[in-house]
Design a protein around this motif. Structure first.
Motif, PDB file in Angstrom:
ATOM      1  N   GLY B  87       0.825  -1.211   0.000  1.00 35.31           N
ATOM      2  CA  GLY B  87       0.000   0.000   0.000  1.00 35.31           C
ATOM      3  C   GLY B  87       0.854   1.254   0.000  1.00 35.31           C
ATOM      4  N   ALA B  88       1.942   1.236   0.773  1.00 38.09           N
ATOM      5  CA  ALA B  88       2.794   2.427   0.909  1.00 38.09           C
ATOM      6  C   ALA B  88       3.469   2.806  -0.403  1.00 38.09           C
ATOM      7  CB  ALA B  88       3.846   2.197   1.992  1.00 38.09           C
ATOM      8  N   VAL B  89       3.926   1.790  -1.138  1.00 36.26           N
ATOM      9  CA  VAL B  89       4.565   2.076  -2.431  1.00 36.26           C
ATOM     10  C   VAL B  89       3.535   2.704  -3.370  1.00 36.26           C
ATOM     11  CG1 VAL B  89       5.672   1.044  -4.450  1.00 36.26           C
ATOM     12  CG2 VAL B  89       6.308   0.273  -2.170  1.00 36.26           C
ATOM     13  N   LEU B  90       2.338   2.136  -3.391  1.00 37.47           N
ATOM     14  CA  LEU B  90       1.258   2.685  -4.210  1.00 37.47           C
ATOM     15  C   LEU B  90       0.943   4.126  -3.798  1.00 37.47           C
ATOM     16  CD1 LEU B  90      -1.144   1.946  -6.283  1.00 37.47           C
ATOM     17  CD2 LEU B  90      -2.506   1.780  -4.199  1.00 37.47           C
ATOM     18  N   GLY B  91       0.821   4.348  -2.487  1.00 40.98           N
ATOM     19  CA  GLY B  91       0.493   5.677  -1.970  1.00 40.98           C
ATOM     20  C   GLY B  91       1.530   6.721  -2.359  1.00 40.98           C
ATOM     21  N   ALA B  92       2.812   6.355  -2.272  1.00 36.74           N
ATOM     22  CA  ALA B  92       3.876   7.308  -2.597  1.00 36.74           C
ATOM     23  C   ALA B  92       3.854   7.661  -4.080  1.00 36.74           C
ATOM     24  CB  ALA B  92       5.231   6.730  -2.207  1.00 36.74           C
ATOM     25  N   PHE B  93       3.569   6.675  -4.936  1.00 38.31           N
ATOM     26  CA  PHE B  93       3.493   6.963  -6.367  1.00 38.31           C
ATOM     27  C   PHE B  93       2.313   7.890  -6.668  1.00 38.31           C
ATOM     28  CE2 PHE B  93       6.492   3.474  -6.976  1.00 38.31           C
ATOM     29  CZ  PHE B  93       7.329   4.062  -7.930  1.00 38.31           C
ATOM     30  N   LEU B  94       1.209   7.696  -5.930  1.00 41.45           N
ATOM     31  CA  LEU B  94       0.061   8.591  -6.086  1.00 41.45           C
ATOM     32  C   LEU B  94       0.399   9.993  -5.614  1.00 41.45           C
ATOM     33  CD1 LEU B  94      -3.061   6.564  -4.871  1.00 41.45           C
ATOM     34  CD2 LEU B  94      -2.598   7.425  -7.171  1.00 41.45           C
ATOM     35  N   ALA B  95       1.117  10.074  -4.482  1.00 37.66           N
ATOM     36  CA  ALA B  95       1.410  11.369  -3.858  1.00 37.66           C
ATOM     37  C   ALA B  95       2.163  12.307  -4.788  1.00 37.66           C
ATOM     38  CB  ALA B  95       2.216  11.163  -2.574  1.00 37.66           C
ATOM     39  N   VAL B  96       3.079  11.759  -5.597  1.00 38.18           N
ATOM     40  CA  VAL B  96       3.850  12.642  -6.472  1.00 38.18           C
ATOM     41  C   VAL B  96       3.105  12.938  -7.770  1.00 38.18           C
ATOM     42  CG1 VAL B  96       6.048  11.932  -5.480  1.00 38.18           C
ATOM     43  CG2 VAL B  96       5.165  10.690  -7.455  1.00 38.18           C
ATOM     44  N   ARG B  97       1.882  12.415  -7.913  1.00 44.11           N
ATOM     45  CA  ARG B  97       1.136  12.642  -9.145  1.00 44.11           C
ATOM     46  C   ARG B  97      -0.138  13.464  -8.963  1.00 44.11           C
ATOM     47  NH1 ARG B  97       4.232   8.542  -9.713  1.00 44.11           N
ATOM     48  NH2 ARG B  97       5.191   8.052 -11.724  1.00 44.11           N
ATOM     49  N   ILE B  98      -0.648  13.560  -7.741  1.00 48.04           N
ATOM     50  CA  ILE B  98      -1.888  14.328  -7.574  1.00 48.04           C
ATOM     51  C   ILE B  98      -1.594  15.700  -6.965  1.00 48.04           C
ATOM     52  CG2 ILE B  98      -3.297  12.235  -7.387  1.00 48.04           C
ATOM     53  CD1 ILE B  98      -3.443  12.599  -4.445  1.00 48.04           C
ATOM     54  N   SER B  99      -2.572  16.619  -7.061  1.00 48.03           N
ATOM     55  CA  SER B  99      -2.347  18.001  -6.629  1.00 48.03           C
ATOM     56  C   SER B  99      -2.240  18.109  -5.110  1.00 48.03           C
ATOM     57  CB  SER B  99      -3.490  18.887  -7.119  1.00 48.03           C
ATOM     58  OG  SER B  99      -4.643  18.627  -6.354  1.00 48.03           O
ATOM     59  N   THR B 100      -1.571  19.175  -4.650  1.00 50.94           N
ATOM     60  CA  THR B 100      -1.420  19.378  -3.204  1.00 50.94           C
ATOM     61  C   THR B 100      -2.778  19.616  -2.536  1.00 50.94           C
ATOM     62  OG1 THR B 100      -0.946  21.692  -3.644  1.00 50.94           O
ATOM     63  CG2 THR B 100       0.934  20.255  -3.314  1.00 50.94           C
ATOM     64  N   GLY B 101      -3.699  20.249  -3.286  1.00 50.87           N
ATOM     65  CA  GLY B 101      -5.027  20.489  -2.736  1.00 50.87           C
ATOM     66  C   GLY B 101      -5.742  19.185  -2.433  1.00 50.87           C
TER      67      GLY B 101
END
Lengths: 127, 278
Positions: B87-101
């Motif tokens: 889950g964490a690897v998936l989450g980190a990849f999402l984090a650098v792709r979605i907006s800060t908002g």
């Protein structure tokens, strides 16, 4: 006796405890040293974290961080300490593999190995 | 504010966050990111990076003590870490792709949920009931020391717990937190693990979970040494103090105060995220 911790379980737990404590204390000491150096040199500078610029490339990869730390740059030394901190749980998982193997608990050797593979993929797949 | 003043204030805030996080089992990260973004005006990406690093320190530091006391269940931890690291690897990849908002909005929602969990009276520790076949096969059942001697417990609903832990890992990677609240849901509610065992085992897993996403954060330049230094050292100090108090602290009123703080921070994160101010 199912599930009741055995003597050998306790030994693995003690080893993990020591490993985690050493890793955290060592990395905290390195971060503290680097921080002291950084504050001594840049304590009077203004801060601005409002705008995201991202770290310079030498503070993003292992080789660059080691180089910066050897050059005795405060930020490089802090980053080296943080790298060591990130490596601590990874080392714990490796230790667990050997611990479970010593107990002949091959199911858990397997589980720990899967976790290790995921960790390595996360650390390498990004760079 | 110059670097020296900023460092001192961030350190102090992190000590408090680490202390409360350790005592309530919710982790320091859950208040750290709002503290950094809302009060110190730090960009949420730097805040998440610093928080993630501190989460590894907190977890490993406290876990060292708990493991030696024999409260944590390393098998439950190891097994569920498969779910949390994925889950964490998936989450980190999402984090650098979605907006800060969007990150701020998700963060706000997690805070509100955490406030709800922290405010709930602790569920009664389950009685030692019939062993679950899957848990038995996975050797997850265990025992832990209490003032009245060793107490045995049986783990329930393994698949539900495992799935929830995947979600907890994804949130951890996305938001740079330990996601203690979701872990409590998985381990206390679904798997019926006694409170002390679930709190300490969750603590034990957080470091590995965070390490899984740390590589992504580092290579993206989210981990700033100048900010991470006071945060890590502060949270470590606070959580050390907190772990010393696990057996004596009166946690009920503390949890209420903590949940009120989280509620306020969550509402503010949601508002700022929706208004596009983060």
């Amino acid at each position: 006796m199912l599930g009741v911790p055995t003597w050998s379980d306790r030994k693995v737990e003690e080893g993990i405890g020591t490993l985690l404590r050493t890793g955290v204390l060592l990395s905290a000491a390195i971060v503290f040293l680097g921080g002291a150096l950084y504050l001594a040199r840049h304590g009077e500078s203004p801060t601005d974290y409002r705008v995201f610029r991202g770290e310079p490339s030498e503070l993003r990869q292992i080789r660059g961080i080691v180089h910066e730390a050897i050059s005795l740059r405060g930020r490089g030394i802090i980053q080296l300490g943080l790298l060591l901190l990130i490596a601590t749980p990874v080392a714990r998982v490796i230790f667990s593999i050997f611990g479970f193997a010593a107990e002949k608990d091959y199911l858990y050797v397997g589980f720990a190995s899967v976790v290790l593979v995921i960790l390595v993929c996360g650390l390498l797949g990004s760079s | 504010m110059n670097v020296l003043e900023f460092t001192a204030l961030v350190w102090l805030g992190s000590v408090i966050a680490g202390f409360l996080g350790s005592l309530t089992g919710l982790g320091g990260g859950v208040v750290l990111v709002p503290l950094l973004t809302l009060f110190f005006k730090v960009d949420i990406r730097y805040a998440v990076g610093a928080s993630l690093v501190s989460v590894i320190a907190t977890s490993s530091g406290a876990a060292a003590a708990y493991v030696k006391e024999g409260i944590s269940n390393i098998r439950i931890g190891m097994f569920l870490e498969i779910a949390t690291t994925l889950g964490a690897v998936l989450g980190a990849f999402l984090a650098v792709r979605i907006s800060t908002g969007t990150i701020a909005i998700v963060f706000g929602a997690v805070l509100l949920y955490s406030a709800y969990v922290a405010g709930q009276p602790r569920t009664k520790d389950p009685l030692d009931d019939v062993p679950d076949p899957l848990a038995t096969r996975l050797r997850l059942n265990g025992s832990f020391p209490t003032p009245e001697g060793m107490r045995h417990y049986c783990v329930r609903r393994v698949p539900a717990g495992f799935s929830l832990m995947f979600g907890a890992g994804a949130l951890s990677g996305l938001l740079g937190i330990g996601s203690g609240a979701v872990k409590v849901l998985a381990m206390d509610q679904a798997m019926r693990i006694p409170f002390k065992v679930s709190t300490t085992t969750s603590n034990f897993m957080i470091g590995v979970t965070a390490a899984a996403s740390a590589g992504v954060y580092l290579s993206r330049g989210y981990i700033d040494p100048g900010l991470s230094m006071p945060v890590m050292l502060g949270v470590l100090t606070g959580s050390f103090l907190g772990s010393r108090m696990l057996f004596k602290a009166e946690t009920k009123s503390l949890r209420l105060v903590f949940s009120a703080i989280i509620l306020l921070l969550g509402a503010q994160m949601l508002y700022k995220g929706m208004a596009g101010k983060i």
